[in-house]
Design an enzyme around this catalytic site. Structure first.
Site, PDB file in Angstrom:
ATOM      1  N   ARG A 153      -5.525  -0.149  10.349  1.00 34.92           N
ATOM      2  CA  ARG A 153      -6.787  -0.864  10.594  1.00 34.92           C
ATOM      3  C   ARG A 153      -6.659  -2.370  10.406  1.00 34.92           C
ATOM      4  O   ARG A 153      -7.077  -3.159  11.256  1.00 34.92           O
ATOM      5  CB  ARG A 153      -7.883  -0.354   9.631  1.00 34.92           C
ATOM      6  CG  ARG A 153      -8.483   0.971  10.005  1.00 34.92           C
ATOM      7  CD  ARG A 153      -8.820   1.774   8.757  1.00 34.92           C
ATOM      8  NE  ARG A 153      -7.572   2.203   8.156  1.00 34.92           N
ATOM      9  CZ  ARG A 153      -6.978   3.351   8.452  1.00 34.92           C
ATOM     10  NH1 ARG A 153      -7.575   4.196   9.234  1.00 34.92           N
ATOM     11  NH2 ARG A 153      -5.808   3.681   7.947  1.00 34.92           N
ATOM     12  N   THR A 154      -6.103  -2.797   9.277  1.00 37.69           N
ATOM     13  CA  THR A 154      -6.085  -4.233   8.954  1.00 37.69           C
ATOM     14  C   THR A 154      -5.211  -4.997   9.950  1.00 37.69           C
ATOM     15  O   THR A 154      -5.611  -6.039  10.471  1.00 37.69           O
ATOM     16  CB  THR A 154      -5.569  -4.431   7.514  1.00 37.69           C
ATOM     17  OG1 THR A 154      -6.288  -3.544   6.655  1.00 37.69           O
ATOM     18  CG2 THR A 154      -5.763  -5.853   7.052  1.00 37.69           C
ATOM     19  N   LYS A 213      17.936  -7.570   5.235  1.00 36.75           N
ATOM     20  CA  LYS A 213      19.272  -8.148   4.976  1.00 36.75           C
ATOM     21  C   LYS A 213      19.255  -9.025   3.725  1.00 36.75           C
ATOM     22  O   LYS A 213      20.207  -9.726   3.432  1.00 36.75           O
ATOM     23  CB  LYS A 213      19.719  -8.984   6.170  1.00 36.75           C
ATOM     24  CG  LYS A 213      19.810  -8.198   7.470  1.00 36.75           C
ATOM     25  CD  LYS A 213      20.071  -9.141   8.636  1.00 36.75           C
ATOM     26  CE  LYS A 213      19.891  -8.424   9.958  1.00 36.75           C
ATOM     27  NZ  LYS A 213      19.796  -9.357  11.083  1.00 36.75           N
ATOM     28  N   ARG A 247       0.064  -9.101   4.384  1.00 39.39           N
ATOM     29  CA  ARG A 247      -0.061  -7.929   3.484  1.00 39.39           C
ATOM     30  C   ARG A 247       1.275  -7.756   2.786  1.00 39.39           C
ATOM     31  O   ARG A 247       2.328  -7.840   3.428  1.00 39.39           O
ATOM     32  CB  ARG A 247      -0.400  -6.666   4.269  1.00 39.39           C
ATOM     33  CG  ARG A 247      -0.254  -5.406   3.390  1.00 39.39           C
ATOM     34  CD  ARG A 247      -0.829  -4.188   4.003  1.00 39.39           C
ATOM     35  NE  ARG A 247      -2.280  -4.259   4.018  1.00 39.39           N
ATOM     36  CZ  ARG A 247      -3.058  -3.233   4.315  1.00 39.39           C
ATOM     37  NH1 ARG A 247      -2.530  -2.057   4.603  1.00 39.39           N
ATOM     38  NH2 ARG A 247      -4.366  -3.352   4.321  1.00 39.39           N
ATOM     39  N   HIS A 307      -8.142  -6.923  -1.731  1.00 33.56           N
ATOM     40  CA  HIS A 307      -8.169  -6.731  -0.275  1.00 33.56           C
ATOM     41  C   HIS A 307      -9.500  -7.345   0.187  1.00 33.56           C
ATOM     42  O   HIS A 307     -10.456  -6.641   0.506  1.00 33.56           O
ATOM     43  CB  HIS A 307      -8.097  -5.233   0.034  1.00 33.56           C
ATOM     44  CG  HIS A 307      -7.822  -4.892   1.468  1.00 33.56           C
ATOM     45  ND1 HIS A 307      -7.820  -5.830   2.485  1.00 33.56           N
ATOM     46  CD2 HIS A 307      -7.553  -3.693   2.063  1.00 33.56           C
ATOM     47  CE1 HIS A 307      -7.552  -5.224   3.630  1.00 33.56           C
ATOM     48  NE2 HIS A 307      -7.388  -3.930   3.398  1.00 33.56           N
TER      49      HIS A 307
HETATM   50  N1   CP Z   1      -8.375  -0.075   4.952  1.00 28.11           N
HETATM   51  C1   CP Z   1      -7.110  -0.472   5.160  1.00 28.11           C
HETATM   52  O1   CP Z   1      -6.625  -1.454   4.612  1.00 28.11           O
HETATM   53  O2   CP Z   1      -6.427   0.319   6.038  1.00 28.11           O
HETATM   54  P1   CP Z   1      -4.934   0.031   6.537  1.00 28.11           P
HETATM   55  O3   CP Z   1      -4.018   0.236   5.360  1.00 28.11           O
HETATM   56  O4   CP Z   1      -4.675   1.016   7.662  1.00 28.11           O
HETATM   57  O5   CP Z   1      -4.874  -1.391   7.011  1.00 28.11           O
END
Ligand code: CP
Length: 316
Positions: A59-60, A87, A109, A137
């Site tokens: 999603r993110t 590496k 991320r 998040h």
């Molecule tokens: N909600 C969320 O962060 O989903 P993902 O890990 O798929 O990005």
């Protein structure tokens, strides 16, 4: 207020209520844009964004990419698994090399808490935290807040219980901070092994009985059991088994019916990915109270708002 004070979005902790409302109000405008026949605006035509994902995401990652493309930015995507990180290249070296290609803004991320703060202290471009380990998040909390605003009009006085694996969740901390700043009353619910003691000092209610938590709340935000952060292997150190967890804490139709017997309706949220049949039953996830896919839809609008607001601070 028309702009954010910081050049980065590292967490909800550093934002004021006015800044949260600015992002959410901007996202509402962009939601109008992406529901038009022509879903693109030329706003960021000369801006290049790099999406750096050192940890898996569906999603993110996709919604940041879509958000950037809807704003007409140029986009490059980096996945650690298929990069020179394997590496031995360091995070800072990797990012400096990407920035040498004239990237204006970085979305990252990373599995380590604090990674986005670390990077922000070492590079000149705006950094957006797309999830740092078990820490924060922020865009998930913002899209959750937008979804609740759509449902209830405002968050002041709303009772939200966050159910599940609080210990390993970055969504929990960002949601608690965001909901409290927007005036909601927050409860965390789960086995004591999955709720760190310091949460009690954050001004949230702590409840270990799921039926009492559901009887209290207007909204249940159900979190995934994060087995990959619990040591891996067959042994689960925090509860006896997934079957036992579902029996004790699974959000099921029967539990909801009992909590709603007085006539209230409980809105069901989940940030995904879901473990159907563990923390949430399928008929609840897909039921009429669920706003789970609204959350996903709002992810694009919220990420457009964040990128737009941070990019507006870029030098000409
Ligand atoms: N909600 C969320 O962060 O989903 P993902 O890990 O798929 O990005």
């Amino acid at each position: 207020m028309t702009e954010l004070r910081s050049k980065h979005l590292l967490g909800i902790r550093g934002l004021t209520r006015a800044e949260l409302e600015l992002i959410i109000d901007t996202a509402v405008e962009f939601k109008g844009v992406i529901n038009r026949p022509i879903r693109k605006v030329p706003t960021l035509r000369d801006v290049t964004v790099a999406n750096l994902f050192f940890e898996d995401s569906t999603r993110t990652r996709l919604s940041f990419e879509l958000a950037e493309k809807r704003l007409s930015a140029d986009v490059v995507n980096f996945s650690a698994a298929s990069s020179s990180v394997s590496k031995g290249e360091t995070l800072v070296d990797t990012v400096h090399n990407i920035l040498a290609m004239k990237v204006d803004l970085v979305v990252m991320r990373h599995p380590h808490p604090g990674a986005a703060h670390f990077l922000a202290s070492r590079v000149d471009v705006p950094i957006v935290n797309a999830g740092d380990g078990t820490h924060e998040h922020p865009t998930q909390a913002l899209l959750d807040a937008l979804s609740l605003k759509e449902q209830f009009g405002q968050l002041d006085g709303l009772k939200v219980t966050i159910v599940g694996d609080i210990r390993h969740s970055r969504v929990a901390l960002s949601n608690i901070l965001c909901l409290q700043k927007l005036g909601a009353d927050v409860m965390v619910c789960g086995p004591s092994t999955l709720i760190p003691k310091h949460y009690a000092s954050m001004g949230v209610h702590v409840e270990h009985d799921i039926d009492k938590a559901l009887a209290w709340c207007d909204v249940a935000n159900v979190l995934r059991i994060q087995l990959e952060r619990q040591g891996g292997g067959d042994h689960i150190p925090f509860f006896p088994s997934l079957r036992e967890y579902h029996a004790q804490y699974g959000v099921t139709k029967e539990r909801l019916a009992c909590a709603e017997s007085g006539g209230k309706k409980i809105t069901i949220m989940h940030p995904g990915p879901m473990n159907r049949g563990v923390e949430i039953a399928s008929d609840v996830a897909d039921g009429e109270r669920s706003v789970i896919l609204n959350q996903v839809e709002n992810g694009v609008a919220v990420r457009m708002a964040v990128i737009y607001l941070l990019a507006s601070g870029l030098g000409g």
